[in-house]
Motif scaffolding. Structure first.
Motif, PDB file in Angstrom:
ATOM      1  N   ARG A   1     -11.131 -11.379 -25.683  1.00 16.73           N
ATOM      2  CA  ARG A   1     -10.232 -10.071 -25.642  1.00 16.73           C
ATOM      3  C   ARG A   1     -10.446  -9.025 -26.522  1.00 16.73           C
ATOM      4  O   ARG A   1     -10.379  -7.556 -26.059  1.00 16.73           O
ATOM      5  CB  ARG A   1      -8.611 -10.564 -26.186  1.00 16.73           C
ATOM      6  CG  ARG A   1      -7.770  -9.474 -25.903  1.00 16.73           C
ATOM      7  CD  ARG A   1      -6.350 -10.243 -26.639  1.00 16.73           C
ATOM      8  NE  ARG A   1      -6.232 -10.579 -28.159  1.00 16.73           N
ATOM      9  CZ  ARG A   1      -6.010  -9.841 -29.014  1.00 16.73           C
ATOM     10  NH1 ARG A   1      -5.673  -8.617 -28.909  1.00 16.73           N
ATOM     11  NH2 ARG A   1      -5.830 -10.502 -29.929  1.00 16.73           N
ATOM     12  N   LYS A   2     -10.807  -9.418 -27.940  1.00 11.75           N
ATOM     13  CA  LYS A   2     -11.028  -8.411 -28.888  1.00 11.75           C
ATOM     14  C   LYS A   2     -12.336  -7.608 -28.719  1.00 11.75           C
ATOM     15  O   LYS A   2     -12.390  -6.568 -29.057  1.00 11.75           O
ATOM     16  CB  LYS A   2     -11.125  -9.011 -30.308  1.00 11.75           C
ATOM     17  CG  LYS A   2      -9.550  -9.499 -30.856  1.00 11.75           C
ATOM     18  CD  LYS A   2      -9.748 -10.061 -32.228  1.00 11.75           C
ATOM     19  CE  LYS A   2      -8.419 -10.445 -32.706  1.00 11.75           C
ATOM     20  NZ  LYS A   2      -8.267 -11.205 -33.906  1.00 11.75           N
ATOM     21  N   GLN A   3     -13.404  -8.300 -27.963  1.00 15.05           N
ATOM     22  CA  GLN A   3     -14.589  -7.739 -27.863  1.00 15.05           C
ATOM     23  C   GLN A   3     -14.638  -6.939 -26.650  1.00 15.05           C
ATOM     24  O   GLN A   3     -15.244  -5.615 -26.722  1.00 15.05           O
ATOM     25  CB  GLN A   3     -15.867  -8.622 -27.473  1.00 15.05           C
ATOM     26  CG  GLN A   3     -16.207  -9.438 -28.678  1.00 15.05           C
ATOM     27  CD  GLN A   3     -17.076 -10.609 -28.246  1.00 15.05           C
ATOM     28  OE1 GLN A   3     -17.247 -10.967 -27.125  1.00 15.05           O
ATOM     29  NE2 GLN A   3     -17.533 -11.369 -29.279  1.00 15.05           N
TER      30      GLN A   3
ATOM     31  N   ASP B   1      -9.213  -0.176 -27.710  1.00 13.71           N
ATOM     32  CA  ASP B   1      -7.965   0.219 -26.549  1.00 13.71           C
ATOM     33  C   ASP B   1      -6.941  -0.631 -27.121  1.00 13.71           C
ATOM     34  O   ASP B   1      -6.639  -1.653 -26.603  1.00 13.71           O
ATOM     35  CB  ASP B   1      -8.650  -0.309 -25.229  1.00 13.71           C
ATOM     36  CG  ASP B   1      -7.399   0.201 -24.172  1.00 13.71           C
ATOM     37  OD1 ASP B   1      -6.347   0.811 -24.673  1.00 13.71           O
ATOM     38  OD2 ASP B   1      -7.976   0.308 -23.114  1.00 13.71           O
ATOM     39  N   SER B   2      -6.076  -0.031 -27.965  1.00 10.13           N
ATOM     40  CA  SER B   2      -4.615  -1.083 -28.470  1.00 10.13           C
ATOM     41  C   SER B   2      -3.748  -1.255 -27.443  1.00 10.13           C
ATOM     42  O   SER B   2      -3.092  -2.535 -27.545  1.00 10.13           O
ATOM     43  CB  SER B   2      -3.999   0.100 -29.516  1.00 10.13           C
ATOM     44  OG  SER B   2      -3.617   1.161 -28.919  1.00 10.13           O
ATOM     45  N   GLN B   3      -3.679  -0.511 -26.384  1.00  7.58           N
ATOM     46  CA  GLN B   3      -2.717  -0.890 -25.301  1.00  7.58           C
ATOM     47  C   GLN B   3      -3.106  -2.260 -24.697  1.00  7.58           C
ATOM     48  O   GLN B   3      -2.335  -3.079 -24.317  1.00  7.58           O
ATOM     49  CB  GLN B   3      -2.529   0.122 -24.185  1.00  7.58           C
ATOM     50  CG  GLN B   3      -1.199   0.624 -23.845  1.00  7.58           C
ATOM     51  CD  GLN B   3      -1.218   1.729 -23.121  1.00  7.58           C
ATOM     52  OE1 GLN B   3      -2.019   2.488 -22.835  1.00  7.58           O
ATOM     53  NE2 GLN B   3       0.163   2.190 -22.386  1.00  7.58           N
ATOM     54  N   ALA B   4      -4.551  -2.167 -24.042  1.00  9.88           N
ATOM     55  CA  ALA B   4      -5.210  -3.138 -23.280  1.00  9.88           C
ATOM     56  C   ALA B   4      -5.264  -4.439 -24.367  1.00  9.88           C
ATOM     57  O   ALA B   4      -5.041  -5.668 -23.959  1.00  9.88           O
ATOM     58  CB  ALA B   4      -6.404  -2.800 -22.873  1.00  9.88           C
TER      59      ALA B   4
ATOM     60  N   GLN C   1     -15.440  -1.247 -20.071  1.00 12.41           N
ATOM     61  CA  GLN C   1     -14.422  -0.339 -20.561  1.00 12.41           C
ATOM     62  C   GLN C   1     -14.803   0.854 -20.368  1.00 12.41           C
ATOM     63  O   GLN C   1     -16.122   1.365 -20.792  1.00 12.41           O
ATOM     64  CB  GLN C   1     -14.150  -0.532 -22.236  1.00 12.41           C
ATOM     65  CG  GLN C   1     -13.022  -0.003 -22.935  1.00 12.41           C
ATOM     66  CD  GLN C   1     -12.905  -0.508 -24.184  1.00 12.41           C
ATOM     67  OE1 GLN C   1     -13.942  -1.064 -24.803  1.00 12.41           O
ATOM     68  NE2 GLN C   1     -11.792  -0.279 -24.685  1.00 12.41           N
ATOM     69  N   GLY C   2     -14.054   1.835 -19.853  1.00  8.52           N
ATOM     70  CA  GLY C   2     -14.507   3.365 -19.633  1.00  8.52           C
ATOM     71  C   GLY C   2     -13.551   4.128 -20.340  1.00  8.52           C
ATOM     72  O   GLY C   2     -12.212   3.585 -20.576  1.00  8.52           O
ATOM     73  N   VAL C   3     -13.821   5.295 -20.707  1.00  6.89           N
ATOM     74  CA  VAL C   3     -13.145   6.075 -21.307  1.00  6.89           C
ATOM     75  C   VAL C   3     -13.120   7.510 -20.793  1.00  6.89           C
ATOM     76  O   VAL C   3     -14.225   8.168 -20.604  1.00  6.89           O
ATOM     77  CB  VAL C   3     -13.626   6.517 -23.074  1.00  6.89           C
ATOM     78  CG1 VAL C   3     -12.729   7.525 -23.794  1.00  6.89           C
ATOM     79  CG2 VAL C   3     -13.566   5.251 -23.662  1.00  6.89           C
ATOM     80  N   HIS C   4     -12.076   8.314 -20.430  1.00  6.57           N
ATOM     81  CA  HIS C   4     -12.016   9.684 -19.907  1.00  6.57           C
ATOM     82  C   HIS C   4     -12.459  10.312 -20.833  1.00  6.57           C
ATOM     83  O   HIS C   4     -11.774  10.706 -21.946  1.00  6.57           O
ATOM     84  CB  HIS C   4     -10.664   9.852 -19.229  1.00  6.57           C
ATOM     85  CG  HIS C   4     -10.314   9.304 -18.113  1.00  6.57           C
ATOM     86  ND1 HIS C   4     -10.778   9.672 -16.916  1.00  6.57           N
ATOM     87  CD2 HIS C   4      -9.437   8.040 -18.108  1.00  6.57           C
ATOM     88  CE1 HIS C   4     -10.250   8.801 -15.977  1.00  6.57           C
ATOM     89  NE2 HIS C   4      -9.504   7.959 -16.547  1.00  6.57           N
ATOM     90  N   THR C   5     -13.262  11.247 -20.643  1.00  8.03           N
ATOM     91  CA  THR C   5     -13.977  12.358 -21.641  1.00  8.03           C
ATOM     92  C   THR C   5     -13.471  13.565 -21.187  1.00  8.03           C
ATOM     93  O   THR C   5     -13.230  14.484 -21.778  1.00  8.03           O
ATOM     94  CB  THR C   5     -15.320  12.619 -21.631  1.00  8.03           C
ATOM     95  OG1 THR C   5     -16.074  12.515 -20.160  1.00  8.03           O
ATOM     96  CG2 THR C   5     -16.121  11.061 -22.463  1.00  8.03           C
TER      97      THR C   5
END
Length: 105
Positions: free
Chosen positions: A18-20, A25-28, A72-76
């Motif tokens: 989970r941590k990896q 992403d603190s919410q996830a 994991q994806g991040v909206h840029t």
């Protein structure tokens, strides 16, 4: 290893994964932590060896799926997502071989 040890080992493995997987992403991270803990708490009193074995198998499968398939994806911006895959999710990229080894009959 006794059953209690296997359960504890799986619990720790799920939290490490989970941590990896949800790093930064603190919410996830929190949602996954709560889900893992609640599932273990819900099945804490299970005493049937067959059911415990089944639950251990299920938990192990979940850990593998998380580790090998979640990216994991991040909206840029509004049209772009930045993805940085971990090495566990990358597959060997084999070049296409146009020369068929089958013989025409």
């Amino acid at each position: 290893m006794d059953t209690r040890g296997k359960v504890l080992q799986l619990f720790k493995a799920l939290h490490r994964t989970r941590k990896q997987v949800f790093k930064d992403d603190s919410q996830a991270l929190e949602a996954a932590r709560q889900k893992i803990n609640s599932e273990f708490r819900r099945n804490f009193t299970e005493s049937s060896p067959e059911k415990v074995t089944e639950l251990l198998k299920f938990g192990s499968d979940v850990e593998i799926i998380l580790r090998k398939t979640v990216i994991q994806g991040v909206h840029t911006n509004h049209n772009t997502v930045s993805v940085t895959p971990r090495k566990e999710v990358l597959l060997e990229n084999l070049p296409f071989n146009d020369n068929s080894t089958k013989k025409d009959t």
